[in-house]
Design a protein around this motif. Structure first.
Motif: not given
Length: 119
Positions: A65-90
């Motif tokens: 909802k809040t991201s405005k990237f040119a490439l969906v590749e960047r959005l996908t990578a950003s989501i993956a990075d955010s998930i890893l930052a959110l949980s040390d268990r993953v």
């Protein structure tokens, strides 16, 4: 390693290469796989021993909802990075982001980006 699958997370967002995609927006669909050790939660029945996937779903929806990237590749990578930052268990995450209605003439399929990141 154990895995939690979250599929069909839908959210409206403004990522796209074309200017109108960043103005008008479009629907995105996201599937997530989380690799982690679920042995403790399987025994204790305690949410503290796993990942509260409500927070992952919320993170994905908010990112789209809040991201405005040119490439969906960047959005996908950003989501993956955010998930890893959110949980040390993953220990590993897979994010598959799809544009079910990409604005491409004479194309009725969908575009999907599949990114796997490890800790």
């Amino acid at each position: 390693m154990d895995c939690i699958h979250l599929t069909g997370i839908r959210s409206y967002g403004y990522t796209g290469y074309l200017p109108e995609e960043q103005i008008l927006g479009q629907w995105f669909e996201v599937d997530v796989k989380l690799w982690l050790d679920l042995s403790s939660s399987g025994e204790t029945d305690a949410i503290e021993d796993t990942v509260d996937y409500r927070s992952i779903i919320s993170l994905v929806q908010d990112s789209v909802k809040t991201s405005k990237f040119a490439l969906v590749e960047r959005l996908t990578a950003s989501i993956a990075d955010s998930i890893l930052a959110l949980s040390d268990r993953v220990t590993q995450v897979q994010v598959i982001l799809s544009k079910p209605a990409a604005p491409i003439p004479d194309f009725s399929g969908k575009i999907s980006i599949d990114i796997i990141k490890k800790r």
